[in-house]
Design a protein around this motif. Structure first.
Motif, mmCIF file in Angstrom:
data_model
loop_
_atom_site.group_PDB
_atom_site.id
_atom_site.type_symbol
_atom_site.label_atom_id
_atom_site.label_comp_id
_atom_site.label_asym_id
_atom_site.label_seq_id
_atom_site.Cartn_x
_atom_site.Cartn_y
_atom_site.Cartn_z
ATOM 1 N N ARG A 145 7.759 8.976 -16.110
ATOM 2 C CA ARG A 145 6.778 9.943 -16.567
ATOM 3 C C ARG A 145 5.897 9.659 -17.682
ATOM 4 O O ARG A 145 4.681 9.775 -17.613
ATOM 5 C CB ARG A 145 7.500 11.281 -16.611
ATOM 6 N N ARG A 146 6.524 9.109 -18.727
ATOM 7 C CA ARG A 146 5.709 8.601 -20.031
ATOM 8 C C ARG A 146 4.821 7.099 -19.612
ATOM 9 O O ARG A 146 4.366 6.600 -20.495
ATOM 10 C CB ARG A 146 6.638 8.409 -20.960
ATOM 11 N N GLY A 147 5.071 6.853 -18.471
ATOM 12 C CA GLY A 147 4.321 5.271 -18.131
ATOM 13 C C GLY A 147 4.771 3.942 -18.361
ATOM 14 O O GLY A 147 4.478 3.147 -18.312
ATOM 15 N N PHE A 148 6.313 4.015 -18.372
ATOM 16 C CA PHE A 148 7.176 2.899 -18.595
ATOM 17 C C PHE A 148 7.402 2.553 -16.879
ATOM 18 O O PHE A 148 7.477 3.247 -16.337
ATOM 19 C CB PHE A 148 8.492 3.264 -19.289
ATOM 20 N N ARG A 149 7.650 1.102 -16.907
ATOM 21 C CA ARG A 149 7.881 0.504 -15.737
ATOM 22 C C ARG A 149 9.087 -0.376 -15.527
ATOM 23 O O ARG A 149 9.497 -0.867 -16.939
ATOM 24 C CB ARG A 149 6.752 -0.162 -14.836
ATOM 25 N N GLY A 152 8.454 9.399 -30.794
ATOM 26 C CA GLY A 152 8.740 7.811 -30.873
ATOM 27 C C GLY A 152 9.855 7.742 -29.650
ATOM 28 O O GLY A 152 10.492 8.472 -29.258
ATOM 29 N N LEU A 153 9.896 6.270 -29.317
ATOM 30 C CA LEU A 153 10.863 5.816 -28.525
ATOM 31 C C LEU A 153 12.276 5.830 -28.757
ATOM 32 O O LEU A 153 13.064 6.302 -28.139
ATOM 33 C CB LEU A 153 10.553 4.161 -28.188
ATOM 34 N N ALA A 154 12.587 5.605 -29.788
ATOM 35 C CA ALA A 154 13.997 5.689 -30.528
ATOM 36 C C ALA A 154 14.334 7.147 -30.498
ATOM 37 O O ALA A 154 15.712 7.261 -29.839
ATOM 38 C CB ALA A 154 14.288 5.055 -32.009
ATOM 39 N N LEU A 174 4.074 7.044 -27.291
ATOM 40 C CA LEU A 174 5.303 7.893 -27.620
ATOM 41 C C LEU A 174 5.396 8.550 -29.242
ATOM 42 O O LEU A 174 6.131 9.396 -29.200
ATOM 43 C CB LEU A 174 6.590 7.259 -27.164
ATOM 44 N N ARG A 175 4.724 7.754 -29.892
ATOM 45 C CA ARG A 175 4.774 8.042 -31.298
ATOM 46 C C ARG A 175 4.175 9.424 -31.614
ATOM 47 O O ARG A 175 4.820 10.093 -32.346
ATOM 48 C CB ARG A 175 3.959 6.964 -32.202
ATOM 49 N N ASN A 225 4.412 -1.297 -21.164
ATOM 50 C CA ASN A 225 5.468 -0.407 -21.856
ATOM 51 C C ASN A 225 5.221 -0.477 -23.395
ATOM 52 O O ASN A 225 5.605 0.616 -23.946
ATOM 53 C CB ASN A 225 7.044 -0.998 -21.577
ATOM 54 N N ALA A 226 4.549 -1.480 -23.807
ATOM 55 C CA ALA A 226 4.236 -1.482 -25.203
ATOM 56 C C ALA A 226 3.070 -0.289 -25.489
ATOM 57 O O ALA A 226 3.142 0.213 -26.734
ATOM 58 C CB ALA A 226 3.437 -2.851 -25.495
ATOM 59 N N ARG A 227 2.184 -0.215 -24.578
ATOM 60 C CA ARG A 227 1.277 0.813 -24.733
ATOM 61 C C ARG A 227 1.953 2.280 -24.643
ATOM 62 O O ARG A 227 1.551 2.857 -25.516
ATOM 63 C CB ARG A 227 0.230 0.709 -23.693
ATOM 64 N N ALA A 228 2.888 2.381 -23.777
ATOM 65 C CA ALA A 228 3.554 3.592 -23.802
ATOM 66 C C ALA A 228 4.318 3.821 -24.906
ATOM 67 O O ALA A 228 4.376 4.919 -25.272
ATOM 68 C CB ALA A 228 4.320 3.565 -22.336
ATOM 69 N N THR A 229 4.867 2.896 -25.540
ATOM 70 C CA THR A 229 5.765 2.969 -26.509
ATOM 71 C C THR A 229 4.762 3.378 -27.764
ATOM 72 O O THR A 229 4.995 4.401 -28.452
ATOM 73 C CB THR A 229 6.295 1.504 -27.104
#
Length: 198
Positions: free
Chosen positions: A159-163, A121-123, A116-117, A109-113
């Motif tokens: 879809r963005r790779g988060f689990r 970005g995540l926020a 996202l930039r 999830n850190a890598r997916a974050t």
């Protein structure tokens, strides 16, 4: 006032879960439901909500400083660089929840974050799922455990790779960071986030 609210010695009304444990009371009074709009803050809360799955929030809260130490202050750039040795270190850390799947998900999830930039970005993504209205529960039984928005956000995060981001986990995140206000009507915290007018 609902029987699910207890007025404490300080005269403030809180739900049962925030009335019996000083740690939970402090969290409820000062943090839960207040807006979090920065990447690191959201990554931390998303990670902790994932670790909480199947456990009590009090367990996670008591271990939060250990989690912060173990996961480099939840700096996504640092966590994204974790490798096999870090996974083994975390699995040996009695101060956190030693669950391999959740540890690997946090690193992923850190890598997916970071990925996202490029898209705001995540926020920005998480807050884009704020609903048009927030629940106004008068009893704990009226608080939903998911919403159409949490289902949609869960789908997009996956879809963005988060689990470990199912609709219930994501709804808990939305509650924790102020995207929805599920403080009971009559609680001293209802409407205090500044996101929703009471």
């Amino acid at each position: 006032m609902t029987q699910d609210l207890i007025t404490g010695p300080d005269g403030l009304a809180r739900p049962l879960w925030a009335s019996r444990d000083p740690l939970l009371q402090a969290y409820y009074d000062t943090e839960w439901g207040m807006p979090v709009r920065d990447e690191r803050g959201l990554f931390e809360r998303l990670s902790l909500e994932g670790f909480q799955a199947g456990l009590s929030w009090a367990t996670i809260l008591r271990k939060r400083e250990n989690f912060r130490a173990a996961f480099a202050g939840f700096d996504p750039d640092a966590v994204a660089r974790f490798g096999d040795a870090d996974v083994e270190r975390l699995l040996g850390d009695a101060g956190i929840i030693r669950n391999r799947a959740k540890i690997l998900a946090t690193i992923g999830n850190a890598r997916a974050t970071i990925e996202l930039r490029a898209d705001g970005g995540l926020a920005e993504l998480v807050w884009s799922f704020r609903p048009d209205a927030t629940p106004a529960p008068r009893a704990l039984a009226e608080i939903p455990s998911s919403s159409p928005e949490s289902v949609a956000l869960s789908r997009e995060l996956k879809r963005r790779g988060f689990r470990f981001v199912g609709p219930t986990t994501v709804f808990a995140l939305m509650e924790a960071v102020g995207i929805v206000d599920t403080h009971l009507v009559g609680s001293h915290r209802r409407g205090t986030s500044g996101v929703w007018a009471d």
